[in-house]
Motif scaffolding. Structure first.
Motif, PDB file in Angstrom:
ATOM      1  N   ARG A  92       1.009  -1.269   0.029  1.00  0.00           N
ATOM      2  CA  ARG A  92      -0.196   0.068  -0.102  1.00  0.00           C
ATOM      3  C   ARG A  92       0.985   1.294   0.143  1.00  0.00           C
ATOM      4  N   GLY A  93       2.012   1.098   0.658  1.00  0.00           N
ATOM      5  CA  GLY A  93       2.874   2.299   0.721  1.00  0.00           C
ATOM      6  C   GLY A  93       3.408   2.770  -0.486  1.00  0.00           C
ATOM      7  N   TYR A  94       3.680   1.847  -1.388  1.00  0.00           N
ATOM      8  CA  TYR A  94       4.401   1.889  -2.819  1.00  0.00           C
ATOM      9  C   TYR A  94       3.383   2.385  -3.656  1.00  0.00           C
ATOM     10  N   LEU A  95       2.124   1.932  -3.442  1.00  0.00           N
ATOM     11  CA  LEU A  95       0.890   2.573  -4.410  1.00  0.00           C
ATOM     12  C   LEU A  95       0.748   4.111  -3.762  1.00  0.00           C
ATOM     13  N   GLN A  96       0.825   4.391  -2.450  1.00  0.00           N
ATOM     14  CA  GLN A  96       0.363   5.606  -2.137  1.00  0.00           C
ATOM     15  C   GLN A  96       1.634   6.708  -2.827  1.00  0.00           C
ATOM     16  N   ILE A  97       2.899   6.218  -2.675  1.00  0.00           N
ATOM     17  CA  ILE A  97       3.885   6.825  -3.402  1.00  0.00           C
ATOM     18  C   ILE A  97       3.643   7.048  -4.742  1.00  0.00           C
ATOM     19  N   ALA A  98       3.248   6.026  -5.456  1.00  0.00           N
ATOM     20  CA  ALA A  98       2.895   6.168  -6.939  1.00  0.00           C
ATOM     21  C   ALA A  98       1.851   7.313  -6.977  1.00  0.00           C
ATOM     22  N   GLN A  99       0.784   7.175  -6.344  1.00  0.00           N
ATOM     23  CA  GLN A  99      -0.370   8.502  -6.415  1.00  0.00           C
ATOM     24  C   GLN A  99       0.248   9.527  -6.147  1.00  0.00           C
TER      25      GLN A  99
ATOM     26  N   HIS B 298       3.273  10.653  -6.809  1.00  0.00           N
ATOM     27  CA  HIS B 298       3.876  10.935  -7.957  1.00  0.00           C
ATOM     28  C   HIS B 298       3.094  11.538  -9.325  1.00  0.00           C
ATOM     29  N   LEU B 299       1.900  10.620  -9.386  1.00  0.00           N
ATOM     30  CA  LEU B 299       0.790  10.811 -10.563  1.00  0.00           C
ATOM     31  C   LEU B 299      -0.056  12.212 -10.152  1.00  0.00           C
ATOM     32  N   LEU B 300       0.104  12.423  -8.956  1.00  0.00           N
ATOM     33  CA  LEU B 300      -1.089  13.886  -8.551  1.00  0.00           C
ATOM     34  C   LEU B 300      -0.162  14.894  -8.455  1.00  0.00           C
ATOM     35  N   GLY B 301       1.387  14.776  -8.497  1.00  0.00           N
ATOM     36  CA  GLY B 301       2.161  15.932  -8.271  1.00  0.00           C
ATOM     37  C   GLY B 301       1.971  17.203  -8.958  1.00  0.00           C
ATOM     38  N   GLU B 302       2.579  18.329  -8.725  1.00  0.00           N
ATOM     39  CA  GLU B 302       2.503  19.155  -9.494  1.00  0.00           C
ATOM     40  C   GLU B 302       3.460  19.299 -10.547  1.00  0.00           C
ATOM     41  N   GLN B 303       4.593  18.590 -10.590  1.00  0.00           N
ATOM     42  CA  GLN B 303       5.509  18.514 -11.510  1.00  0.00           C
ATOM     43  C   GLN B 303       4.778  17.764 -12.621  1.00  0.00           C
ATOM     44  N   PRO B 304       5.530  18.146 -13.960  1.00  0.00           N
ATOM     45  CA  PRO B 304       4.807  17.668 -15.129  1.00  0.00           C
ATOM     46  C   PRO B 304       5.356  15.970 -15.315  1.00  0.00           C
ATOM     47  N   PHE B 305       4.239  15.528 -16.011  1.00  0.00           N
ATOM     48  CA  PHE B 305       4.397  13.899 -15.935  1.00  0.00           C
ATOM     49  C   PHE B 305       5.362  13.452 -16.923  1.00  0.00           C
ATOM     50  N   ASP B 306       6.510  13.560 -16.688  1.00  0.00           N
ATOM     51  CA  ASP B 306       7.586  13.085 -17.951  1.00  0.00           C
ATOM     52  C   ASP B 306       7.861  11.583 -17.834  1.00  0.00           C
ATOM     53  N   ASP B 307       8.917  11.243 -18.580  1.00  0.00           N
ATOM     54  CA  ASP B 307       9.384   9.980 -18.554  1.00  0.00           C
ATOM     55  C   ASP B 307      10.059   9.405 -17.198  1.00  0.00           C
ATOM     56  N   GLU B 308      10.473  10.249 -16.729  1.00  0.00           N
ATOM     57  CA  GLU B 308      11.217   9.912 -15.411  1.00  0.00           C
ATOM     58  C   GLU B 308      10.206   9.585 -14.361  1.00  0.00           C
TER      59      GLU B 308
END
Lengths: 385, 170
Positions: A75-82, A84-94
């Motif tokens: 669950r911790g890793y899924l929340q980290i993924a979330q 990153h997905l919802l972060g303000e930074q542009p969703f690039d390849d990295e």
């Protein structure tokens, strides 16, 4: 008076019966008692060994990463993924790679047989993660939608965590109950075994006291058998035993016979005769001293054994006996030649030993006989045996 | 090159070229499209860090064993290399302790590796290990005995998953 030589072995009475059986029983009680206490130790050690691994199993890894549930970590890793997905930074390849890494890690931690078997939501969650990974790679889904899709697996993992916690709680409760049950068993069995141990120990002590009492009785009985009940001095058996015990010592044997004792008894009665015997025993003790051992050989005949290494000393004892008796002035109304009690005495010096004593006894008896033949009221010492 | 661009290229190829060429390109691209992470192992000895490719380790994997994996609940054919020998090859001897870092950020320092029972697994059932299958490298006790309760996964916490780096602690 001629005395037959006594048997070489004194007739020592046997102790009370069955010492072997008693000893065996005594050992058995002691063994049972010790076994009980050992059993108590075994129970305690067993219980201790049982409890410790259980505690280890439940609590040893609390607080570290491996102590966490796999579902929690997933669950911790899924929340980290979330994040990153919802972060303000542009969703690039990295960002995409980072999300993919976390999804893969989450997948690896949830793809466990136990979860698949117990929780229906596991398989759909795995499928969702598969699908999302593919769609992310194809750029066919927005980060926001992906984050929203992850809520399903996160819910699943949360429910798994809760259920697993419940199971863990139940297991701990069961363990606690089992521990309590074991404690009860330990307590009661310890009490029973301890009581048994005490009981057996008590039986052992009782048996020990019985044995001691029996031994004392045996010794007293043996001592009693060696005593003349009338005068309290030793008897013939004691004479032989004492001489045998002083093997090699320079001793003197004095045989004393009351002159005309039958007439004394006839005229004054047996109670007076008994009284005379007791008085005479006291007189012998007084004259010969504490080192002398006195014996009544039967009827009116006494014997004394005392340390003596020269004839002069022995002559002195005999003289003293005669003179002290004269001074004591025990009346003898039917004495043919005198008004008081007189003694005939035969004595000999010898070196103590089983072989020498019969000869010494015979020599002293012959000396006594010679005194009697010569008219009594006298003493005679014979040559050393 | 990201995966989406690659897929577009593949679709174009499929339209303009024969199927065989497309198939080759597909295979090539599928390899390229694999995530770039989890493809190497860092071996650290003091100041020196050596990066070993997983392919290299797979080529060294000569042991195939059937081991019951309690996490998968079944017998698995594990393919790998003897960890003790690997350590000797890398460090000259078996270090007293090793510090592991895993892809899930798990870190642990453990000793007692001079034991032939540890197998470093690179493949199972003919498939390369990935993060999803708790790879790309995994250390398992290849001869665990009946004392371990296979129903209790906590007893297998010494199986180290997702190994990213191994550092010798002298």
């Amino acid at each position: 008076m001629i005395i037959e030589p006594p048997p070489s072995q004194p007739a020592v009475p046997l102790p009370p019966p069955a010492p072997f059986a008693r000893k065996r029983r005594y050992v058995t009680w002691l063994s049972l008692s010790l076994m009980s206490f050992m059993a108590l130790m075994v129970v305690i050690v067993y219980e201790a060994r049982w409890v410790y691994p259980e505690i280890q199993a439940y609590f040893s890894q609390t607080g570290n990463l491996t102590g966490q549930q796999l579902a929690t970590r997933s669950r911790g890793y899924l929340q980290i993924a979330q994040q990153h997905l919802l972060g303000e930074q542009p969703f690039d390849d990295e960002q995409r790679q980072t999300v993919r890494l976390n999804l893969d890690l989450a997948y690896g931690l949830i793809d466990v047989e136990v979860y698949r078997q117990r929780y229906r939501c596991t398989q759909p969650s795995l499928q969702t993660l598969n699908l999302l990974t593919e769609r992310l790679e194809e750029n066919a889904v927005t980060p926001f939608d992906t984050a929203a899709e992850l809520l399903g697996p996160i819910d699943c993992l949360t429910s798994i965590e809760m259920n697993q916690l419940d199971l863990r709680g139940m297991a701990i409760n069961e363990f606690s109950e089992s521990t309590r049950r074991h404690n009860q068993i330990l307590t009661y069995s310890s009490m029973v075994i301890f009581a048994l141990g005490l009981l057996f120990w008590g039986m052992h002590e009782r048996q020990l006291r019985r044995t001691e009492r029996a031994t004392k009785q045996t010794i007293a009985w043996m001592q009693h058998a060696m005593r003349d009940p009338l005068t309290g001095i030793g008897n013939r058996s004691a004479l032989h035993q004492d001489v045998a015990a002083k093997k090699g010592a320079a001793l003197a044997l004095i045989l004393v016979d009351i002159d005309f004792f039958k007439q004394y008894n006839d005229s004054l009665g047996h109670p007076e005769g008994d009284q005379l015997l007791r008085r005479l025993a006291s007189l012998l003790k007084y004259v010969l001293g504490a080192k002398a051992k006195l014996y009544r050989l039967g009827g009116d005949e006494f014997a004394a054994v005392l340390p003596c290494d020269n004839d002069a000393l022995l002559i002195g004892y005999c003289d003293q006996l005669t003179s002290v008796l004269e001074q004591a002035d025990f009346k003898h109304p039917t004495h043919p030649h005198n008004e008081r009690v007189t003694l005939s005495i035969g004595a000999v010096r010898f070196t103590a030993g089983e072989a020498t004593f019969p000869d010494a006894y015979k020599a002293a008896d012959k000396a006594l006989y010679r005194v009697k033949s010569a008219g009594r009221n006298d003493w005679q010492i014979t040559a050393a045996a | 090159m990201n995966a989406v661009n690659l897929i577009v290229v593949i679709r174009c190829c499929a339209y303009h070229y024969p199927k065989a060429i497309v198939a080759c390109i597909l295979l090539l691209l599928s390899w390229l499209s694999m995530p770039v992470y989890a493809q190497a192992l860092s071996v650290i000895n003091g100041e020196k860090t050596t990066t070993l490719s997983l392919n290299e380790l797979r080529q060294q994997s000569t042991i195939i064993l059937s081991v019951f994996d309690p996490f998968q609940g079944r017998e698995v054919d594990m393919h790998g290399l003897e960890f003790r020998r690997f350590l000797v090859n890398q460090f000259g001897e078996v270090p007293p302790a090793l510090h592991f870092t895993a892809w899930d950020d798990y870190e642990v320092t453990l000793s007692g590796w001079n034991d032939p029972k540890w197998l470093m697994v690179t493949e199972e059932d003919g498939e390369l290990l990935t993060l999803r299958s708790r790879g790309p490298l995994r250390l398992v006790d290849q001869a665990y005995n009946d004392q371990r309760d296979i129903e209790n996964l906590r007893e297998f916490n010494d199986w180290i998953w997702m190994i990213r780096s191994i550092e010798a602690r002298w």
